[in-house]
Design a protein around this motif. Structure first.
Motif, mmCIF file in Angstrom:
data_model
loop_
_atom_site.group_PDB
_atom_site.id
_atom_site.type_symbol
_atom_site.label_atom_id
_atom_site.label_comp_id
_atom_site.label_asym_id
_atom_site.label_seq_id
_atom_site.Cartn_x
_atom_site.Cartn_y
_atom_site.Cartn_z
ATOM 1 N N PHE A 1 0.706 -1.208 0.033
ATOM 2 C CA PHE A 1 0.052 0.112 -0.235
ATOM 3 C C PHE A 1 0.935 1.401 0.048
ATOM 4 C CE2 PHE A 1 -3.046 -2.914 2.282
ATOM 5 C CZ PHE A 1 -3.960 -3.129 1.011
ATOM 6 N N LEU A 2 2.116 1.192 0.593
ATOM 7 C CA LEU A 2 2.894 2.388 0.550
ATOM 8 C C LEU A 2 3.176 3.077 -0.808
ATOM 9 C CD1 LEU A 2 5.708 1.277 3.080
ATOM 10 C CD2 LEU A 2 3.895 2.679 3.452
ATOM 11 N N LEU A 3 3.528 2.290 -1.798
ATOM 12 C CA LEU A 3 3.856 2.926 -3.099
ATOM 13 C C LEU A 3 2.484 3.708 -3.667
ATOM 14 C CD1 LEU A 3 6.015 3.324 -5.309
ATOM 15 C CD2 LEU A 3 5.132 1.447 -6.213
ATOM 16 N N PRO A 4 1.355 2.866 -3.878
ATOM 17 C CA PRO A 4 0.302 3.712 -4.254
ATOM 18 C C PRO A 4 0.015 4.819 -3.325
ATOM 19 C CG PRO A 4 -0.480 1.452 -3.604
ATOM 20 C CD PRO A 4 1.110 1.748 -3.517
ATOM 21 N N ALA A 5 -0.122 4.899 -2.152
ATOM 22 C CA ALA A 5 -0.415 5.700 -0.944
ATOM 23 C C ALA A 5 0.318 6.946 -1.122
ATOM 24 C CB ALA A 5 -0.257 5.196 0.224
ATOM 25 N N PHE A 6 1.853 6.717 -1.312
ATOM 26 C CA PHE A 6 2.505 7.987 -1.632
ATOM 27 C C PHE A 6 2.508 8.663 -2.931
ATOM 28 C CE2 PHE A 6 4.733 6.469 2.327
ATOM 29 C CZ PHE A 6 4.894 7.701 3.118
ATOM 30 N N GLY A 7 2.129 7.739 -3.983
ATOM 31 C CA GLY A 7 2.056 8.254 -5.178
ATOM 32 C C GLY A 7 0.816 9.154 -5.358
ATOM 33 N N TRP A 8 -0.320 8.571 -4.826
ATOM 34 C CA TRP A 8 -1.572 9.580 -4.619
ATOM 35 C C TRP A 8 -1.423 10.702 -3.823
ATOM 36 C CZ3 TRP A 8 -5.343 9.247 -7.704
ATOM 37 C CH2 TRP A 8 -5.594 8.059 -8.469
ATOM 38 N N GLU B 1 10.715 -10.970 -9.528
ATOM 39 C CA GLU B 1 10.094 -9.752 -9.437
ATOM 40 C C GLU B 1 8.340 -9.725 -9.798
ATOM 41 O OE1 GLU B 1 10.901 -6.705 -8.215
ATOM 42 O OE2 GLU B 1 12.576 -7.554 -7.452
ATOM 43 N N ALA B 2 8.192 -10.510 -10.911
ATOM 44 C CA ALA B 2 6.953 -10.506 -11.099
ATOM 45 C C ALA B 2 6.034 -11.310 -10.299
ATOM 46 C CB ALA B 2 7.073 -11.312 -12.706
ATOM 47 N N VAL B 3 6.467 -12.513 -9.825
ATOM 48 C CA VAL B 3 5.772 -13.351 -8.833
ATOM 49 C C VAL B 3 5.448 -12.493 -7.465
ATOM 50 C CG1 VAL B 3 6.065 -15.366 -7.398
ATOM 51 C CG2 VAL B 3 6.736 -15.568 -9.468
ATOM 52 N N ILE B 4 6.438 -11.846 -7.137
ATOM 53 C CA ILE B 4 6.258 -10.766 -6.002
ATOM 54 C C ILE B 4 5.026 -9.895 -6.403
ATOM 55 C CG2 ILE B 4 7.305 -8.975 -4.476
ATOM 56 C CD1 ILE B 4 10.051 -10.586 -4.875
ATOM 57 N N SER B 5 5.323 -9.200 -7.311
ATOM 58 C CA SER B 5 4.358 -8.256 -7.891
ATOM 59 C C SER B 5 3.009 -8.938 -7.981
ATOM 60 C CB SER B 5 4.818 -7.474 -9.293
ATOM 61 O OG SER B 5 3.830 -6.971 -9.707
ATOM 62 N N MET B 6 2.879 -10.107 -8.606
ATOM 63 C CA MET B 6 1.606 -10.833 -8.868
ATOM 64 C C MET B 6 0.933 -11.167 -7.506
ATOM 65 S SD MET B 6 0.951 -14.308 -11.037
ATOM 66 C CE MET B 6 1.991 -15.151 -9.983
ATOM 67 N N TYR B 7 1.750 -11.454 -6.622
ATOM 68 C CA TYR B 7 1.268 -11.805 -5.183
ATOM 69 C C TYR B 7 0.818 -10.632 -4.380
ATOM 70 C CZ TYR B 7 0.975 -13.515 -0.298
ATOM 71 O OH TYR B 7 0.406 -13.834 0.839
ATOM 72 N N ARG B 8 1.189 -9.288 -4.749
ATOM 73 C CA ARG B 8 0.744 -8.033 -4.264
ATOM 74 C C ARG B 8 -0.639 -7.697 -4.759
ATOM 75 N NH1 ARG B 8 5.925 -5.493 -4.904
ATOM 76 N NH2 ARG B 8 7.055 -5.420 -3.054
ATOM 77 N N LYS B 9 -0.597 -8.073 -6.071
ATOM 78 C CA LYS B 9 -1.766 -7.693 -6.943
ATOM 79 C C LYS B 9 -2.913 -8.701 -7.078
ATOM 80 C CE LYS B 9 1.135 -4.944 -10.055
ATOM 81 N NZ LYS B 9 1.595 -4.883 -11.354
#
Lengths: 293, 210
Positions: A82-89, B53-61
Motif C-alpha cells: 500500500f505504501l507505493l500507491p499511497a505515496f503516489g496518490w 519480481e513478477a511473482v512478488i508483484s503478482m502476489y501483491r496484485k
C-alpha cells in the motif's frame, strides 16, 4: 536483400496469420487461392513456416530455482503493497493543490488589477477636456469650474520630475529646444515671461489682434490652482510658474511617506510553503519506493 | 493433468490469502514465464530476477485479478517486469559481449558467434542454432521481440498477446509479420547454422544476385 522484401506488408501479415491459424475462413480461402497462383507467395509461406518451426523448436530452459515465495517474503510483499500507491496518490494530490493555489492567486491578482484600473479616473483626459471648456466658457462658468476643481475632493495631485519649462503645448517648448541645442542653460521662468511678453508685443501683420483671438476676458488670465503638481497656469492655459510651493512639497512628502496598506495574499504563505514541502517529501518517498522495487 | 476447475480453485484460495495455493500456481506457470523472460532479455540472470519480481508483484496484485486466463495475467506481469529490466539496463548500460558498431548497434554478423576451432559438425548443433536465433531476436526492437516471443516461444494466440501487451489484435498481427521478416533477414547471416530451408533461401538469393 531478402526475397520477401518485394512482398507487400499486407500479404506478409496474411501469410503470418495463415501459418498461425489466425485467419477467418474467408481470408484463409483467399490466401489458399493466391498460393496456388503465385510461386513467390508459396516460397514466402515456406520460409515463414520454417522460421516458426525453428522458433518453436527452441528448447525450454529449466528454471534456475523455484520462484515460489516463503512466508517471510510473502509478508514483506504484502506489507509494502500500500505504501507505493499511497505515496503516489499523496504526492499527486498535493501537486494538484499546489497548482490550484498558485493559479487561483494569479487569476485573482489579475482580476483585482483590472478592477482597479477600471475604477481609476483618466486624469489627463479630464484635465484637457476641462481646460478646453474653460477656454470657451464665459467667466461665470469658468469661476464655477475653477472652484469645483480647486475643491479638495476633485483636485488631483500629479507629482512630476520638475524641470523648468518654457510653457505648455506647442508654443512654449520651442525656445527651450533652441536654447538647449545652442548649449545654453534653459531659461528661467522670469526669462520665459519676458520672452512671452516680447512675442506678445511683436506686431503681426495680417493677423488679428491678440484680444480678438480669445473670447476670455483679461481677468481670466489670473493664476488658478494647479492641476499638475508644481505647474501654475493662467485661465488661458499658459504656464506662469512651474516650481512647487513649499506647502505643496510638504503635502506631497506627507503622501509619499504615509504607510501604504499591504495587500494580504489570498492564501497565506505558510500554507503554500507547507504544500511545497509535502509535495517534495511525498514525491521523494514515492521515487525511493519505486526505485527499490 | 491440471483441470481448469483446479486452477480456479487455487486462484480463489490464493486470493483469500492461501500462500500454498499461490505457490502451486507459480509452480505451474514459472517455466513458461522464465523462458519468455529469457528470450526477451537474452540474459538468464536478468530473466530470473524479472520472473521473481513478477511473482512478488503478482502476489501483491492478487486481489485485483478479475478472472480470465491466469497464465495470460501472469505473462503480462512478467512482460512488464522485463520492460522495467530493459529500462534499467538502458539507464545503466553494461559493456556487451557482442561487437557493436560506432553507433552502438549490434553487429549482425555471425563472426562473433563462430568458434574458429570448431568444425562444421559442431557448428550445426542445436545450441548454435539457438544462439543464432537468440542473437537475431535480441537485435529486434522490444515491441517486435515481445510479440514474436509470446507467439512463437510461449505459443500464445493473438487475442492473448493482445491482452498481455495491451494493444489491438491488428497491431499484434502487423508487429508479428514485421518481426518475422526482420528475423529472416538477420538469419541469412547464419545460413551455415540453420536448417536446410534457410540455406536454400539464401543460396537462391546469392545466385540471383550474380
Amino acid at each position: 536483400m531478402n526475397r520477401h522484401a518485394e512482398i507487400p506488408d499486407k500479404d506478409l501479415t496474411l501469410l503470418s496469420g495463415y501459418i498461425d491459424g489466425a485467419l477467418s475462413a474467408k481470408d484463409r480461402a483467399k490466401v489458399e487461392k493466391r498460393l496456388q497462383q503465385s510461386s513467390r507467395l508459396k516460397d514466402a509461406l515456406d520460409d515463414l513456416t520454417a522460421l516458426k518451426n525453428a522458433m518453436r523448436s527452441l528448447p525450454m530452459k529449466p528454471v534456475p530455482y523455484q520462484f515460489t515465495l516463503t512466508r517471510s517474503e510473502a509478508q514483506n510483499a504484502r506489507r509494502g503493497r500500500f505504501l507505493l500507491p499511497a505515496f503516489g496518490w499523496a504526492s499527486m494530490v498535493s501537486m494538484i493543490l499546489l497548482a490550484v493555489v498558485f493559479s487561483s492567486e494569479l487569476i485573482f491578482s489579475q482580476r483585482s488589477g483590472l478592477k482597479m484600473a477600471a475604477e481609476a479616473p483618466a486624469p489627463q483626459m479630464a484635465y484637457s477636456l476641462d481646460t478646453e471648456s474653460a477656454e470657451v466658457a464665459p467667466k461665470g462658468e469658468i469661476e464655477e469650474a475653477s472652484e469645483a476643481e480647486s475643491s479638495p475632493e476633485n483636485q488631483q495631485v500629479y507629482p512630476l520630475n520638475w524641470v523648468p519649462s518654457g510653457g505648455m503645448g506647442g508654443g512654449g517648448g520651442e525656445p527651450i529646444l533652441i536654447r538647449e541645442a545652442a548649449g545654453m542653460e534653459p531659461e528661467s521662468p522670469a526669462e520665459s515671461d519676458e520672452s512671452m511678453n516680447f512675442e506678445e508685443s511683436m506686431p503681426a501683420e495680417g493677423l488679428p489682434d491678440q484680444a480678438e483671438m480669445t473670447s476670455v476676458p483679461k481677468e481670466a488670465e489670473d493664476a488658478v490652482e494647479p492641476l499638475i503638481f508644481g505647474v501654475r497656469e493662467d485661465q488661458l492655459g499658459q504656464v506662469i510658474d512651474s516650481k512647487p510651493t513649499d506647502e505643496e512639497m510638504t503635502a506631497v512628502t506627507a503622501v509619499r511617506e504615509a504607510p501604504q496598506p499591504e495587500e494580504e495574499p489570498l492564501i497565506p504563505t505558510w500554507v503554500k510553503l507547507t504544500l511545497i514541502g509535502l509535495t517534495a517529501i511525498f514525491g521523494i518517498i514515492w521515487l525511493y519506493l519505486k526505485s527499490r522495487r | 493433468m491440471i483441470s481448469i476447475m483446479d486452477e480456479n480453485e487455487l486462484i480463489k484460495r490464493a486470493v483469500g490469502g492461501d500462500l500454498d495455493a499461490f505457490n502451486q500456481l507459480v509452480l505451474r506457470h514459472q517455466e513458461v514465464a522464465y523462458n519468455v523472460a529469457c528470450r526477451i532479455l537474452a540474459d538468464e540472470h536478468a530473466a530470473a530476477d524479472a520472473t521473481q519480481e513478477a511473482v512478488i508483484s503478482m502476489y501483491r496484485k492478487l486481489e485485483s485479478y478479475r478472472g480470465g486466463s491466469f497464465r495470460s495475467w501472469f505473462l503480462r506481469i512478467v512482460t512488464n517486469a522485463c520492460y522495467d529490466e530493459l529500462r534499467r539496463q538502458r539507464r545503466r548500460p553494461t559493456v556487451p559481449i557482442e561487437p557493436e558498431t560506432d553507433e552502438g548497434e549490434l553487429v549482425e554478423s555471425p563472426e562473433w558467434l563462430e568458434d574458429k576451432s570448431a568444425g562444421p559438425e559442431e557448428l550445426l548443433g542445436a545450441a548454435e542454432v539457438e544462439k543464432a536465433i537468440q542473437h537475431c531476436l535480441s537485435g529486434l526492437e522490444e515491441k517486435f521481440r515481445v510479440v514474436l516471443t509470446l507467439v512463437d516461444v510461449s505459443g500464445e494466440d493473438y487475442e492473448s498477446v493482445s491482452r498481455i501487451i495491451g494493444t489491438p489484435i491488428g497491431t499484434v498481427k502487423s508487429r508479428l509479420a514485421r518481426a518475422r521478416l526482420k528475423m529472416q533477414q538477420c538469419l541469412r547471416g547464419f545460413r551455415e547454422l540453420l536448417p536446410a530451408q534457410f540455406r536454400q533461401d539464401t543460396e537462391e538469393c546469392d545466385e540471383s544476385a550474380r
